[in-house]
Write a protein that holds these residues in place. Structure first.
Motif, PDB file in Angstrom:
ATOM      1  N   ARG A   1      64.849  26.675  -3.893  1.00  0.00           N
ATOM      2  CA  ARG A   1      63.639  27.339  -3.417  1.00  0.00           C
ATOM      3  C   ARG A   1      62.422  26.539  -3.877  1.00  0.00           C
ATOM      4  NH1 ARG A   1      64.559  32.752  -4.713  1.00  0.00           N
ATOM      5  NH2 ARG A   1      65.224  33.049  -2.580  1.00  0.00           N
TER       6      ARG A   1
ATOM      7  N   GLU B   1      56.927  31.619  -2.084  1.00  0.00           N
ATOM      8  CA  GLU B   1      57.976  30.755  -1.544  1.00  0.00           C
ATOM      9  C   GLU B   1      57.449  29.964  -0.355  1.00  0.00           C
ATOM     10  OE1 GLU B   1      61.969  32.417  -1.003  1.00  0.00           O
ATOM     11  OE2 GLU B   1      61.891  31.591   1.015  1.00  0.00           O
TER      12      GLU B   1
ATOM     13  N   THR C   1      63.139  27.112   1.727  1.00  0.00           N
ATOM     14  CA  THR C   1      64.410  27.061   1.009  1.00  0.00           C
ATOM     15  C   THR C   1      65.281  25.999   1.678  1.00  0.00           C
ATOM     16  OG1 THR C   1      65.395  28.751   2.385  1.00  0.00           O
ATOM     17  CG2 THR C   1      64.394  29.501   0.343  1.00  0.00           C
TER      18      THR C   1
END
Lengths: 300, 451
Positions: free
Chosen positions: B262, B270, B273
């Motif tokens: 991540r 975030e 990923t």
């Protein structure tokens, strides 16, 4: 009066429009392929637990302690009859099986003889207090076994019937009687009275009428009853657990294993499966009588 | 017509005629003696094994444990103030509320549905078969089914299939960073200490990984830099045979495939990923100019489903109830199917001709005609459930039998299972008896109305 068909007060259906109701479409959708698949799925699900026990009983202890029975399909080589060989050479298990056989046979024959005699008196003899006595018998059908365990334990202790085959058989006989008398009496009253009259006029004794006329005519009812009584006593746990110690039927033997710390699955699984093979054979061989008996006796 | 329509009673009711009602006295006397002869064995059995014990148990319930001292209603007081006995009563109440209704409903659904399929006999046999098995053996079967470890217990194995599909387990069960630039925990995920910019290559070394978890991995490779993107490798930083240097990708060290990585920005949000390949390489293309933090997501370490504790104190009663329903559904189905078969076809046909839909036919015609059968099933199940015993003893491990307790079991355990208090045991038996008396009266009333 109980009749099977012909309910006179059948509710008349109200006229309805012919529209495709929700219920109709649901039922119609269900009645084809999806229904078949659903029922097939349920039917298989219902078999899984019993099959699971069977496959478990075929696996060695080392495998069962780490894997589920379904791994037998990926590694069929694990399957072995070793567990069965072991329990057949286990004195405790084999003598328990034999005990179960004796208890079941005795507790099937004896109550049927006693019940048939009484049922004949209730059906075809006239004596004062007959109906009240019969109501008493009906009342006894639902009396829980627990009501008798303590007094009979004390009684058996005094008369040395505790921990004996006879003690267990006599107990099962008594508790099988009310339903047996009820069902047989109901069957006997359905036998045409003219047959009995004719026999009585011919001078046949009551015992002769009973053995030569009533019993042969009633064997379907007796068969149903015998199957039920057999299964009921074969499957008993509580009576043997309370009124015996070393006279162990198979259910008690398995129970003893189950109670031990770190239960011995390689003994329990084959013993449990063995204990249910006889009932299953009886069930498949006499399914018709089984169902008939069930339909007649669903009052217990 | 509320009485049972399915019992095998012949139409002939009441006293069958006797030859000579007003016969001579000696004849009556003789007939009475003959009748007595036929009845005597049964009367002895019923008297000694049912009537006398019933009276004795009632009397005994007013005496203490040893049977010497009269204690009045004390045993009944104990029954309603002792925790495990109250648990038994409460559990039995749950049984009575749940089981008869569910069993009758399942029986009805199965009974109706099997009327519509051709292979109904096979289905009925499968569902009915458990009826032949003892309650005790059925309990043993389900005891095995309920084993907690999903790799052994059938039920939890089935639950795991569903659970792992929804929440896939991680590729690693546990692992530790090989260097101290990677910090965190398996539960939180690990994070690389320094910041990363586009064009850099990250090295994420992990150790303490069993070989079985990286059997799909191949020789780890340090990827080339990618312009505008961040690349890296996550590998098993352990050289089989020894001699490796921590933090360096060497010959014999394999990549860890399937690791979720991540990328987060300065605020911790975030950004992207990525998943590592067989050689452990992962790539975040086109990340822009900002600085980022890189970490191994906790999903990587998510444990596989551990199984429901069916045989634990909380779920034990529902677990036993499921097993019990498995046994009795077939009974309800067969009795109800027989009731359905007894409904006259022409009544149903008439309703259909009048334009009733199937649902209306069921609700307005079938259901009312079936009501007596349903009530027989329901009442039978109430009686059965009040007396439930064997299956509780065999499904519930000894350690949770207090939690799974029911009245019949409490009676046995109090009287024979170690406590050996015949006074209290008798009181529990009487309590159980009182609970079935309404059904007893119902049976008697049904008979008297028929007579």
């Amino acid at each position: 009066m109980a009749t099977v068909a012909g309910h006179p007060e059948t509710p008349l259906i109200e006229p309805v429009d012919r529209g495709e109701g929700l219920g109709h479409s649901i039922v119609r959708a269900l009645s084809h392929a999806p229904l078949t698949i659903l029922l097939a799925f349920i039917g298989v699900m219902w078999l899984v637990p019993t099959l699971g026990l069977f496959f478990t009983s075929l696996l060695p202890a080392s495998v069962i302690s780490s894997e589920g029975w379904w791994t037998i399909f990926s590694t069929p080589s694990n399957a072995t009859l070793e567990n069965y060989r072991n329990i057949f050479s286990d004195e405790a298990i084999t003598s328990a099986l034999l005990t179960t056989v004796w208890i079941s046979i005795g507790s099937t024959i004896l109550p049927i003889i006693v019940a048939a005699l009484a049922a004949y008196a209730f059906a075809w003899m006239d004596f004062p207090g007959r109906d009240w006595l019969f109501i008493g018998v009906i009342a006894m059908i639902v009396v829980p076994i627990q009501m008798a365990l303590i007094p009979i334990f004390s009684l058996y202790d005094r008369v040395h019937l505790f921990d004996t085959l006879a003690g267990l058989i006599l107990f099962h006989t008594a508790f099988g009687l009310p339903l047996a008398i009820f069902l047989l009496r109901n069957f006997f009253v359905g036998i045409p009275g003219e047959l009995l009259e004719a026999a009585r006029i011919d001078g046949a004794s009551e015992i002769r009428i009973f053995t030569r006329l009533i019993l042969p005519l009633s064997w379907p009812a007796i068969a149903s009853l015998a199957i039920f009584q057999f299964l009921w006593t074969w499957n008993d746990l509580i009576v043997a657990l309370s009124l015996a110690r070393s006279t162990q039927p198979i259910t008690v033997a398995i129970f003893t294993q189950l109670r031990q710390f770190g239960a011995n699955i390689e003994i329990i699984a084959p013993a449990a499966f063995l204990s249910l093979t006889i009932p299953l054979v009886v069930f498949f061989a006499f399914q018709r009588y089984f169902v008939q008996g069930l339909l007649a006796g669903s009052v217990k | 017509m509320t009485d049972s329509s399915i019992t095998a009673e012949p139409p002939n009711q009441g006293a069958p005629p006797t030859a000579d009602e007003a016969g001579a006295d000696p004849g009556r006397r003789r007939r009475f003696l003959v009748a007595l002869g036929f009845l005597a064995p049964a009367l002895v059995f019923l008297g000694v094994w049912i009537v006398y014990p019933t009276v004795y148990t009632v009397v005994r319930s007013f005496y203490d444990r040893s049977g010497d001292a009269f204690v009045g209603l004390d045993n009944y007081g104990t029954l309603f103030t002792t925790d495990i006995l109250l648990t038994a009563i409460r559990n039995n109440a749950i049984w009575v509320l749940v089981v008869p209704a569910v069993v009758t409903a399942i029986g009805l659904v199965f009974g109706v549905l099997t009327e519509r399929i051709r292979w109904s006999v096979a289905f009925k046999t499968a569902v009915f078969m458990p009826m032949a098995i003892s309650m005790f053996a059925a309990g043993v079967i389900w005891h095995i089914m309920y084993t907690q470890d999903p790799s052994q217990g059938t039920i939890n194995a089935a639950v795991r299939v569903v659970s792992d599909a929804v929440n896939p387990p991680g590729v690693l069960s546990g692992a530790a960073p090989s260097g101290d630039d990677l910090r965190g925990s398996a539960a939180q995920g690990y994070r690389l200490q320094g910041e990363l910019k586009a064009g850099e290559v990250a090295h994420l070394g992990l150790t303490r990984i069993p070989a079985s978890e990286v059997k799909d991995g191949v020789q780890a490779v340090v990827p080339a830099t990618v312009e505008g993107g961040i690349t890296g490798v996550v590998w098993r930083d352990f050289k089989p045979g020894g001699g490796g240097t921590a933090g360096e990708v060497e010959d014999g060290e394999v990549g860890i495939p399937g690791v979720t990585l991540r990328l987060t920005d300065a605020s911790g949000a975030e950004v992207a990923t990525a998943t590592s390949g067989a050689d452990g390489v992962f790539t975040f293309p086109d990340v822009g100019d900002a600085s980022y933090r890189l970490g191994i997501a906790s999903e990587t370490f998510r444990e596989s489903y551990g199984g429901v504790s069916w045989l634990g104190p909380r779920l034990i009663t529902p677990a036993i109830i499921i097993a019990y329903i498995w046994v009795w559904a077939g009974f309800a189905m067969v009795v109800i199917a027989a009731g359905l078969a007894a409904i006259p076809r022409d009544v149903l046909e008439a309703a259909r001709t009048d334009g009733a839909t199937e649902w209306q036919v069921f609700r307005r015609v079938t259901a009312p005609l079936l009501a007596p059968v349903l009530s027989v099933v329901f009442i039978t199940m109430i009686i059965n459930v009040l007396k439930v015993f064997d299956i509780v003893l065999s499904v519930a491990p000894p350690s949770v039998q207090d939690d799974a307790n029911v009245i019949a079991l409490a009676m046995w355990r109090t009287s024979f299972g170690g406590v050996n208090d015949f006074g209290l045991g008798s009181a529990i038996a009487v309590f159980l008896f009182l609970l079935v008396i309404p059904v007893l009266l119902l049976n008697v009333r049904r008979f008297r109305r028929e007579a």
